[in-house]
Design a protein around this motif. Structure first.
Motif, mmCIF file in Angstrom:
data_model
loop_
_atom_site.group_PDB
_atom_site.id
_atom_site.type_symbol
_atom_site.label_atom_id
_atom_site.label_comp_id
_atom_site.label_asym_id
_atom_site.label_seq_id
_atom_site.Cartn_x
_atom_site.Cartn_y
_atom_site.Cartn_z
ATOM 1 N N GLU A 1 2.592 14.971 8.988
ATOM 2 C CA GLU A 1 3.493 14.403 7.766
ATOM 3 C C GLU A 1 2.850 12.652 7.594
ATOM 4 O O GLU A 1 0.839 12.665 7.627
ATOM 5 C CB GLU A 1 4.075 13.373 8.982
ATOM 6 C CG GLU A 1 4.982 13.951 9.785
ATOM 7 C CD GLU A 1 5.730 13.088 10.894
ATOM 8 O OE1 GLU A 1 6.844 13.882 10.924
ATOM 9 O OE2 GLU A 1 5.507 11.793 11.097
ATOM 10 N N ILE A 2 3.304 12.074 6.038
ATOM 11 C CA ILE A 2 2.467 11.392 5.513
ATOM 12 C C ILE A 2 3.135 10.852 4.660
ATOM 13 O O ILE A 2 4.492 11.070 4.204
ATOM 14 C CB ILE A 2 1.440 12.088 3.991
ATOM 15 C CG1 ILE A 2 0.637 13.192 4.410
ATOM 16 C CG2 ILE A 2 1.321 10.665 2.921
ATOM 17 C CD1 ILE A 2 -0.132 13.418 3.141
ATOM 18 N N MET B 1 4.274 7.252 3.026
ATOM 19 C CA MET B 1 3.973 6.273 1.777
ATOM 20 C C MET B 1 4.899 5.436 1.850
ATOM 21 O O MET B 1 6.219 5.376 1.852
ATOM 22 C CB MET B 1 3.144 6.942 0.546
ATOM 23 C CG MET B 1 2.205 8.046 0.827
ATOM 24 S SD MET B 1 1.981 8.201 -0.626
ATOM 25 C CE MET B 1 2.347 10.229 -0.582
ATOM 26 N N ASP B 2 4.076 4.077 1.329
ATOM 27 C CA ASP B 2 5.173 2.887 1.035
ATOM 28 C C ASP B 2 4.381 3.184 -0.966
ATOM 29 O O ASP B 2 3.511 2.680 -1.360
ATOM 30 C CB ASP B 2 4.571 1.339 0.977
ATOM 31 C CG ASP B 2 5.788 1.352 2.629
ATOM 32 O OD1 ASP B 2 6.904 1.723 3.039
ATOM 33 O OD2 ASP B 2 5.097 0.150 3.378
ATOM 34 N N LEU B 3 5.577 2.891 -1.537
ATOM 35 C CA LEU B 3 5.206 2.827 -2.946
ATOM 36 C C LEU B 3 6.146 1.767 -4.450
ATOM 37 O O LEU B 3 7.114 2.038 -3.967
ATOM 38 C CB LEU B 3 5.780 4.370 -3.382
ATOM 39 C CG LEU B 3 5.504 5.393 -5.315
ATOM 40 C CD1 LEU B 3 3.948 5.040 -5.043
ATOM 41 C CD2 LEU B 3 6.087 6.331 -5.535
ATOM 42 N N GLU B 4 5.297 1.204 -4.917
ATOM 43 C CA GLU B 4 6.037 0.376 -5.511
ATOM 44 C C GLU B 4 6.154 0.951 -7.020
ATOM 45 O O GLU B 4 4.988 1.341 -7.682
ATOM 46 C CB GLU B 4 4.779 -0.602 -5.909
ATOM 47 C CG GLU B 4 5.606 -2.048 -6.323
ATOM 48 C CD GLU B 4 5.082 -3.131 -6.902
ATOM 49 O OE1 GLU B 4 4.900 -3.593 -7.573
ATOM 50 O OE2 GLU B 4 4.126 -3.461 -6.278
ATOM 51 N N LEU B 5 7.539 0.781 -7.670
ATOM 52 C CA LEU B 5 7.355 1.916 -8.316
ATOM 53 C C LEU B 5 8.441 1.175 -9.612
ATOM 54 O O LEU B 5 9.662 0.721 -9.031
ATOM 55 C CB LEU B 5 8.350 2.953 -8.517
ATOM 56 C CG LEU B 5 8.867 4.180 -9.446
ATOM 57 C CD1 LEU B 5 7.371 4.552 -10.373
ATOM 58 C CD2 LEU B 5 10.045 5.390 -8.710
ATOM 59 N N PRO C 1 -4.748 -5.855 1.301
ATOM 60 C CA PRO C 1 -6.048 -5.370 1.795
ATOM 61 C C PRO C 1 -5.980 -3.782 1.920
ATOM 62 O O PRO C 1 -6.242 -3.004 1.291
ATOM 63 C CB PRO C 1 -7.276 -5.673 2.983
ATOM 64 C CG PRO C 1 -6.124 -6.530 3.058
ATOM 65 C CD PRO C 1 -5.172 -7.084 1.728
ATOM 66 N N ASP C 2 -4.609 -3.486 1.985
ATOM 67 C CA ASP C 2 -3.847 -2.717 2.559
ATOM 68 C C ASP C 2 -3.153 -1.302 1.511
ATOM 69 O O ASP C 2 -2.722 -0.740 2.335
ATOM 70 C CB ASP C 2 -3.506 -2.260 4.029
ATOM 71 C CG ASP C 2 -1.320 -3.272 3.959
ATOM 72 O OD1 ASP C 2 -1.898 -3.699 2.720
ATOM 73 O OD2 ASP C 2 -1.011 -3.680 4.941
ATOM 74 N N VAL C 3 -2.807 -2.265 0.338
ATOM 75 C CA VAL C 3 -2.061 -1.880 0.030
ATOM 76 C C VAL C 3 -3.189 -0.721 -1.708
ATOM 77 O O VAL C 3 -4.099 -1.601 -2.529
ATOM 78 C CB VAL C 3 -1.356 -2.985 -1.220
ATOM 79 C CG1 VAL C 3 -0.262 -1.701 -2.983
ATOM 80 C CG2 VAL C 3 -0.526 -2.908 -0.140
ATOM 81 N N GLU C 4 -3.073 -0.161 -2.546
ATOM 82 C CA GLU C 4 -3.960 0.236 -3.143
ATOM 83 C C GLU C 4 -3.781 0.407 -4.638
ATOM 84 O O GLU C 4 -2.190 0.569 -4.760
ATOM 85 C CB GLU C 4 -4.891 2.110 -2.873
ATOM 86 C CG GLU C 4 -5.296 2.095 -1.867
ATOM 87 C CD GLU C 4 -5.395 3.071 -1.240
ATOM 88 O OE1 GLU C 4 -6.156 3.752 -2.207
ATOM 89 O OE2 GLU C 4 -5.586 4.001 0.362
ATOM 90 N N ARG C 5 -4.128 -0.275 -4.898
ATOM 91 C CA ARG C 5 -3.893 -0.006 -7.374
ATOM 92 C C ARG C 5 -4.257 1.596 -7.424
ATOM 93 O O ARG C 5 -4.957 2.368 -7.221
ATOM 94 C CB ARG C 5 -4.886 -0.598 -8.240
ATOM 95 C CG ARG C 5 -4.530 -2.171 -7.971
ATOM 96 C CD ARG C 5 -5.700 -2.708 -8.750
ATOM 97 N NE ARG C 5 -5.566 -2.054 -9.893
ATOM 98 C CZ ARG C 5 -5.119 -2.689 -11.157
ATOM 99 N NH1 ARG C 5 -4.396 -3.892 -11.156
ATOM 100 N NH2 ARG C 5 -5.127 -2.036 -12.487
ATOM 101 N N LYS D 1 0.913 1.967 -0.030
ATOM 102 C CA LYS D 1 0.736 1.576 0.867
ATOM 103 C C LYS D 1 0.378 3.387 1.578
ATOM 104 O O LYS D 1 1.754 3.563 1.454
ATOM 105 C CB LYS D 1 0.829 1.291 1.744
ATOM 106 C CG LYS D 1 0.311 0.515 3.266
ATOM 107 C CD LYS D 1 1.227 -0.820 3.601
ATOM 108 C CE LYS D 1 0.578 -0.442 4.904
ATOM 109 N NZ LYS D 1 0.958 -1.627 5.942
ATOM 110 N N VAL D 2 -0.349 3.707 2.491
ATOM 111 C CA VAL D 2 -0.340 5.561 3.662
ATOM 112 C C VAL D 2 -0.968 4.646 4.915
ATOM 113 O O VAL D 2 -1.179 3.678 5.385
ATOM 114 C CB VAL D 2 -1.554 5.490 2.821
ATOM 115 C CG1 VAL D 2 -0.991 7.102 3.446
ATOM 116 C CG2 VAL D 2 -1.309 6.082 1.787
#
Length: 107
Positions: A77-78, A80-84, A4-8, A68-69
């Motif tokens: 600051e920002i 993020m976790d980014l699945e690449l 739920p905390d990870v956005e597409r 996920k932000v």
């Protein structure tokens, strides 16, 4: 699995898909105009023939799986976790003194 905390981020993938040919041209320009002279200058005189003989990022752009932000941080600051995911058909070659080496199909 849905977290739920990870956005597409499919919209980012659509943008990357459209921009990928231009990103490839830009990366080639940076490598040829900035990286190549810098590497050449740092090498001994016998290896000054260093050059990128082929730069092609291919037709397959990277894909963003999810983002996920983290918002509970400082105001300036920002995080993020980014699945690449990048499984490409790229090909980059360098040559020095007639010897060619490269990277193909980066994963």
């Amino acid at each position: 699995v849905n977290f739920p905390d990870v956005e597409r981020a499919e919209w980012v993938n659509k943008i990357l898909n459209h921009m990928w040919p231009y990103i490839g041209e830009y990366v080639e320009k940076i490598l040829r105009e900035s990286v190549e002279p810098t590497v050449r200058a740092s090498l001994p005189a016998t290896l000054q023939s260093f050059k990128f003989s082929k730069i092609d990022l291919g037709d397959i752009p990277p894909r963003v799986g999810g983002v996920k932000v983290y918002s509970k941080l400082r105001r300036d600051e920002i995080y993020m976790d980014l699945e690449l995911n990048y499984s490409s058909d790229s090909r980059i070659e360098v040559s020095v003194k007639g010897v060619t080496a490269g990277i193909k199909d980066l994963r």
